[in-house]
Design a protein around this motif. Structure first.
Motif, PDB file in Angstrom:
ATOM      1  N   GLU A 168      72.367 131.772  11.761  1.00 27.47           N
ATOM      2  CA  GLU A 168      72.052 133.009  11.045  1.00 27.47           C
ATOM      3  C   GLU A 168      70.887 132.837  10.076  1.00 27.47           C
ATOM      4  O   GLU A 168      70.621 133.732   9.264  1.00 27.47           O
ATOM      5  CB  GLU A 168      73.296 133.499  10.300  1.00 27.47           C
ATOM      6  CG  GLU A 168      74.397 133.948  11.248  1.00 27.47           C
ATOM      7  CD  GLU A 168      75.622 134.440  10.522  1.00 27.47           C
ATOM      8  OE1 GLU A 168      75.550 134.627   9.297  1.00 27.47           O
ATOM      9  OE2 GLU A 168      76.652 134.644  11.188  1.00 27.47           O
ATOM     10  N   ASN A 169      70.183 131.716  10.157  1.00 19.68           N
ATOM     11  CA  ASN A 169      69.049 131.507   9.253  1.00 19.68           C
ATOM     12  C   ASN A 169      67.867 132.351   9.742  1.00 19.68           C
ATOM     13  O   ASN A 169      67.118 131.961  10.644  1.00 19.68           O
ATOM     14  CB  ASN A 169      68.671 130.019   9.204  1.00 19.68           C
ATOM     15  CG  ASN A 169      67.704 129.725   8.065  1.00 19.68           C
ATOM     16  OD1 ASN A 169      66.710 130.422   7.876  1.00 19.68           O
ATOM     17  ND2 ASN A 169      68.003 128.696   7.306  1.00 19.68           N
ATOM     18  N   GLN A 170      67.723 133.544   9.134  1.00 18.65           N
ATOM     19  CA  GLN A 170      66.696 134.508   9.570  1.00 18.65           C
ATOM     20  C   GLN A 170      65.289 133.947   9.393  1.00 18.65           C
ATOM     21  O   GLN A 170      64.412 134.154  10.230  1.00 18.65           O
ATOM     22  CB  GLN A 170      66.825 135.812   8.769  1.00 18.65           C
ATOM     23  CG  GLN A 170      68.179 136.458   8.801  1.00 18.65           C
ATOM     24  CD  GLN A 170      68.513 137.085  10.138  1.00 18.65           C
ATOM     25  OE1 GLN A 170      67.623 137.501  10.863  1.00 18.65           O
ATOM     26  NE2 GLN A 170      69.782 137.126  10.492  1.00 18.65           N
ATOM     27  N   ASP A 171      65.065 133.230   8.284  1.00 16.76           N
ATOM     28  CA  ASP A 171      63.724 132.683   8.026  1.00 16.76           C
ATOM     29  C   ASP A 171      63.291 131.765   9.160  1.00 16.76           C
ATOM     30  O   ASP A 171      62.136 131.787   9.589  1.00 16.76           O
ATOM     31  CB  ASP A 171      63.693 131.918   6.698  1.00 16.76           C
ATOM     32  CG  ASP A 171      63.814 132.845   5.501  1.00 16.76           C
ATOM     33  OD1 ASP A 171      63.442 134.030   5.641  1.00 16.76           O
ATOM     34  OD2 ASP A 171      64.269 132.392   4.437  1.00 16.76           O
ATOM     35  N   ALA A 172      64.228 130.930   9.633  1.00 17.76           N
ATOM     36  CA  ALA A 172      63.895 129.994  10.717  1.00 17.76           C
ATOM     37  C   ALA A 172      63.530 130.751  11.992  1.00 17.76           C
ATOM     38  O   ALA A 172      62.597 130.373  12.715  1.00 17.76           O
ATOM     39  CB  ALA A 172      65.066 129.056  10.975  1.00 17.76           C
ATOM     40  N   LEU A 173      64.242 131.841  12.263  1.00 16.48           N
ATOM     41  CA  LEU A 173      63.939 132.651  13.456  1.00 16.48           C
ATOM     42  C   LEU A 173      62.519 133.217  13.398  1.00 16.48           C
ATOM     43  O   LEU A 173      61.775 133.181  14.377  1.00 16.48           O
ATOM     44  CB  LEU A 173      64.935 133.802  13.584  1.00 16.48           C
ATOM     45  CG  LEU A 173      66.273 133.498  14.247  1.00 16.48           C
ATOM     46  CD1 LEU A 173      67.185 134.702  14.157  1.00 16.48           C
ATOM     47  CD2 LEU A 173      66.073 133.104  15.706  1.00 16.48           C
ATOM     48  N   TYR A 174      62.150 133.746  12.220  1.00 15.43           N
ATOM     49  CA  TYR A 174      60.819 134.346  12.084  1.00 15.43           C
ATOM     50  C   TYR A 174      59.728 133.281  12.088  1.00 15.43           C
ATOM     51  O   TYR A 174      58.647 133.487  12.652  1.00 15.43           O
ATOM     52  CB  TYR A 174      60.750 135.204  10.813  1.00 15.43           C
ATOM     53  CG  TYR A 174      61.541 136.484  10.937  1.00 15.43           C
ATOM     54  CD1 TYR A 174      61.174 137.469  11.845  1.00 15.43           C
ATOM     55  CD2 TYR A 174      62.681 136.700  10.170  1.00 15.43           C
ATOM     56  CE1 TYR A 174      61.905 138.647  11.976  1.00 15.43           C
ATOM     57  CE2 TYR A 174      63.423 137.866  10.293  1.00 15.43           C
ATOM     58  CZ  TYR A 174      63.028 138.830  11.200  1.00 15.43           C
ATOM     59  OH  TYR A 174      63.764 139.985  11.344  1.00 15.43           O
ATOM     60  N   GLU A 175      60.002 132.133  11.448  1.00 19.74           N
ATOM     61  CA  GLU A 175      59.009 131.053  11.445  1.00 19.74           C
ATOM     62  C   GLU A 175      58.784 130.513  12.843  1.00 19.74           C
ATOM     63  O   GLU A 175      57.672 130.150  13.215  1.00 19.74           O
ATOM     64  CB  GLU A 175      59.453 129.919  10.509  1.00 19.74           C
ATOM     65  CG  GLU A 175      59.370 130.255   9.047  1.00 19.74           C
ATOM     66  CD  GLU A 175      57.979 130.675   8.591  1.00 19.74           C
ATOM     67  OE1 GLU A 175      56.993 130.080   9.057  1.00 19.74           O
ATOM     68  OE2 GLU A 175      57.876 131.601   7.773  1.00 19.74           O
ATOM     69  N   LEU A 176      59.847 130.449  13.616  1.00 17.29           N
ATOM     70  CA  LEU A 176      59.730 129.984  15.004  1.00 17.29           C
ATOM     71  C   LEU A 176      58.819 130.921  15.793  1.00 17.29           C
ATOM     72  O   LEU A 176      57.939 130.472  16.540  1.00 17.29           O
ATOM     73  CB  LEU A 176      61.126 129.915  15.638  1.00 17.29           C
ATOM     74  CG  LEU A 176      61.252 129.149  16.949  1.00 17.29           C
ATOM     75  CD1 LEU A 176      60.843 127.695  16.780  1.00 17.29           C
ATOM     76  CD2 LEU A 176      62.689 129.211  17.451  1.00 17.29           C
ATOM     77  N   ALA A 177      59.017 132.226  15.588  1.00 17.71           N
ATOM     78  CA  ALA A 177      58.153 133.212  16.260  1.00 17.71           C
ATOM     79  C   ALA A 177      56.702 133.009  15.838  1.00 17.71           C
ATOM     80  O   ALA A 177      55.783 133.072  16.674  1.00 17.71           O
ATOM     81  CB  ALA A 177      58.608 134.628  15.910  1.00 17.71           C
ATOM     82  N   PHE A 178      56.494 132.738  14.552  1.00 18.06           N
ATOM     83  CA  PHE A 178      55.132 132.509  14.036  1.00 18.06           C
ATOM     84  C   PHE A 178      54.497 131.293  14.717  1.00 18.06           C
ATOM     85  O   PHE A 178      53.338 131.334  15.135  1.00 18.06           O
ATOM     86  CB  PHE A 178      55.182 132.313  12.518  1.00 18.06           C
ATOM     87  CG  PHE A 178      53.883 131.860  11.919  1.00 18.06           C
ATOM     88  CD1 PHE A 178      52.821 132.743  11.765  1.00 18.06           C
ATOM     89  CD2 PHE A 178      53.699 130.541  11.523  1.00 18.06           C
ATOM     90  CE1 PHE A 178      51.608 132.321  11.239  1.00 18.06           C
ATOM     91  CE2 PHE A 178      52.501 130.109  10.986  1.00 18.06           C
ATOM     92  CZ  PHE A 178      51.453 131.003  10.841  1.00 18.06           C
ATOM     93  N   CYS A 179      55.252 130.196  14.825  1.00 18.09           N
ATOM     94  CA  CYS A 179      54.716 128.970  15.440  1.00 18.09           C
ATOM     95  C   CYS A 179      54.341 129.212  16.905  1.00 18.09           C
ATOM     96  O   CYS A 179      53.269 128.797  17.356  1.00 18.09           O
ATOM     97  CB  CYS A 179      55.725 127.835  15.348  1.00 18.09           C
ATOM     98  SG  CYS A 179      55.922 127.173  13.692  1.00 18.09           S
ATOM     99  N   TYR A 180      55.229 129.873  17.647  1.00 18.44           N
ATOM    100  CA  TYR A 180      54.920 130.175  19.051  1.00 18.44           C
ATOM    101  C   TYR A 180      53.678 131.055  19.154  1.00 18.44           C
ATOM    102  O   TYR A 180      52.865 130.909  20.060  1.00 18.44           O
ATOM    103  CB  TYR A 180      56.104 130.862  19.727  1.00 18.44           C
ATOM    104  CG  TYR A 180      57.213 129.926  20.152  1.00 18.44           C
ATOM    105  CD1 TYR A 180      56.941 128.793  20.926  1.00 18.44           C
ATOM    106  CD2 TYR A 180      58.538 130.160  19.789  1.00 18.44           C
ATOM    107  CE1 TYR A 180      57.966 127.931  21.325  1.00 18.44           C
ATOM    108  CE2 TYR A 180      59.566 129.305  20.174  1.00 18.44           C
ATOM    109  CZ  TYR A 180      59.265 128.191  20.946  1.00 18.44           C
ATOM    110  OH  TYR A 180      60.275 127.343  21.333  1.00 18.44           O
ATOM    111  N   ASP A 181      53.538 131.971  18.191  1.00 18.86           N
ATOM    112  CA  ASP A 181      52.386 132.872  18.169  1.00 18.86           C
ATOM    113  C   ASP A 181      51.089 132.084  17.954  1.00 18.86           C
ATOM    114  O   ASP A 181      50.100 132.281  18.658  1.00 18.86           O
ATOM    115  CB  ASP A 181      52.574 133.905  17.058  1.00 18.86           C
ATOM    116  CG  ASP A 181      51.732 135.143  17.273  1.00 18.86           C
ATOM    117  OD1 ASP A 181      51.273 135.355  18.408  1.00 18.86           O
ATOM    118  OD2 ASP A 181      51.530 135.898  16.309  1.00 18.86           O
TER     119      ASP A 181
END
Length: 467
Positions: A168-181
């Motif tokens: 449920e760590n939302q920050d990690a989910l968004y950061e992961l999307a950023f890295c893939y981007d």
């Protein structure tokens, strides 16, 4: 002579604070246990009064000199008051007292991370990992450090570890999307979020990021489905509505997009970007009054939003109010002087107003900023051709071909100009190149010089390439 009293205030934090403040008022010396001092410090931290909290720390340290917790609290407060050297010194003392306290290494890691001393930050975070009970936030910070070092692969590894610890760590989910981007690796992003959703089907953030990944892959129908799931799970998720609206725009479903954009207003205050997006939809639907109304709302809310000023210009241009349009295009350009689209619109408006030198100058700027804009090169050469400046028109197209060697349109236009100038041999060479690039576009030549449709030599060459 000061009296010293001993109370146990750990049971009632409010009572601890009251007794502490009474002690300060009376210049007395009361004894508080360690938990009571922690409660009092936390009270002042919550009240955003770091100076008073630091004062309490000093009292606590004098009464509990071997309790590392107060040195850790002191370090945190010194960071807030930007006394970094003192904070590091407090952490060193805390480590001497209790080397197994994870918070020491987390705070020190934060400090080194902010100071861009990344190897020391990592060293401290890795030590904290061994000591802390909950490690997802530490793993997240390690990922941040690797991001700052430009090592996105390793950052992704730690973000995935973080999510294994806490899905449920939302920050990690968004950061992961950023890295893939950043790595332009949307396929892997899609794969990860789909696997994640298999385990956590009610994660609105995962569905939202999946939608964003599909959008970047231009899979807009799939993106809309993902955004719909995010909205189903969290119906107040304004960003999901906005991005769904963008996906509908990409599918040219403008009326539907308007409705979705408007839904964001139910869950967050209207903002300039959304007003601008609605304006653009009405513009595409050629409802120019509505479009202009929303663009005006956007600039009223954010006068620095160049696209909204530009949009007002587009609506006026559509109504052939070129002089007024030019005024708004220039307002947009003032905010973004290097925007090739703004220069292109200015060039076109100047041309329509018969201002040839100004149009020529603006087209020159467009192709300088965006040399792969074939339409700009064609329009630029066209205004030179209209002024019977054939030599200049040919030079512009030659430069255009250098920048866009695979564009058949440019070769066909060059053929037309060379024929008009009487350079038949060179024209035939370019005709061969044009036909080799795309024989189906030979109509472009006849659009420009219809008389060539009766030229048997040209028709024979075209027929050789015809499919």
């Amino acid at each position: 002579m000061e009296e010293e009293f001993e109370f146990d205030y750990s049971e009632d934090p409010k009572f601890s604070v009251e007794r502490y403040e009474e002690m300060i008022r009376n210049h007395d010396q009361y004894f508080f246990d360690a938990q009571a001092f922690e409660n009092i410090i936390d009270y002042y931290i919550e009240k955003n009064d770091p100076a008073k909290a630091l004062q309490v720390v000093e009292y606590a340290r004098s009464q509990h000199p071997f309790a590392s917790v107060f040195l850790v609290k002191q370090a945190q407060l010194l960071v807030v008051t930007n006394r970094i050297g003192d904070a590091l010194a407090a952490l060193d003392k805390a480590e001497l007292l209790e080397a197994g306290e994870a918070d020491i290494y987390i705070i020190r890691g934060n400090l080194f991370e902010n100071m861009e001393r990344y190897s020391e930050a990592l060293e401290n975070y890795e030590r904290a990992l061994d000591l802390a009970e909950e490690t997802d936030d530490i793993l997240l910070h390690i990922a941040y450090v690797y991001q700052n070092m430009g090592d996105y692969d390793t950052a992704i590894t730690y973000l995935k570890l973080c999510l294994q610890q806490n899905m449920e760590n939302q920050d990690a989910l968004y950061e992961l999307a950023f890295c893939y981007d950043v790595m332009d690796n949307q396929e892997e992003s899609v794969q990860f979020y789909m696997q994640y959703i298999d385990n956590e089907p009610y994660s609105y953030a995962a569905w939202y990021n999946l939608g964003n990944a599909y959008t970047k892959l231009s899979l807009f129908e799939k993106a809309i489905d993902a955004y719909d799931y995010a909205i189903l799970i969290k119906d107040s998720f304004a960003s999901a509505y906005f991005n769904k609206g963008n996906a509908l725009v990409n599918l040219e479903k403008y009326a539907e997009a308007i409705e979705v954009y408007r839904q964001t207003f139910e869950y967050e205050q209207p903002n300039a970007d959304t007003y601008c997006a609605i304006g653009e939809c009405y513009e595409k639907l050629e409802q120019m009054d509505e479009a202009r109304s929303f663009y005006k709302k956007a600039v009223k809310m954010d006068p620095k939003l160049g696209d909204a000023w530009f949009g007002i210009g587009v609506t006026l241009d559509f109504e052939e109010r070129f002089f007024e349009a030019l005024h708004f295009y220039k307002k947009a350009l003032d905010l973004d002087i290097a925007n090739a689209d703004y220069w292109f619109a200015i060039a076109d408006a100047e041309y329509k107003l018969g201002h040839m030198p100004e149009a020529e100058s603006a087209y020159e700027k467009v192709v300088e900023l965006n040399p792969i804009d074939v339409d700009a090169w064609l329009d630029y050469s066209s205004i030179l051709y209209e002024q019977e400046r054939l030599h200049d028109a040919i030079e512009v197209i030659a430069e255009a071909i250098k920048n866009n060697p695979d564009s058949a349109e440019l070769y066909y236009r060059m053929v037309a100009y060379l024929f008009a100038k009487g350079e038949y041999s060179e024209a035939m060479n370019h005709l061969e190149m044009a036909l080799a690039a795309d024989p189906d576009k030979h109509y472009i030549l006849f659009d420009y010089l219809p008389q060539l449709q009766k030229n048997k030599v040209i028709l024979d060459i075209i027929n050789r390439y015809a499919r």
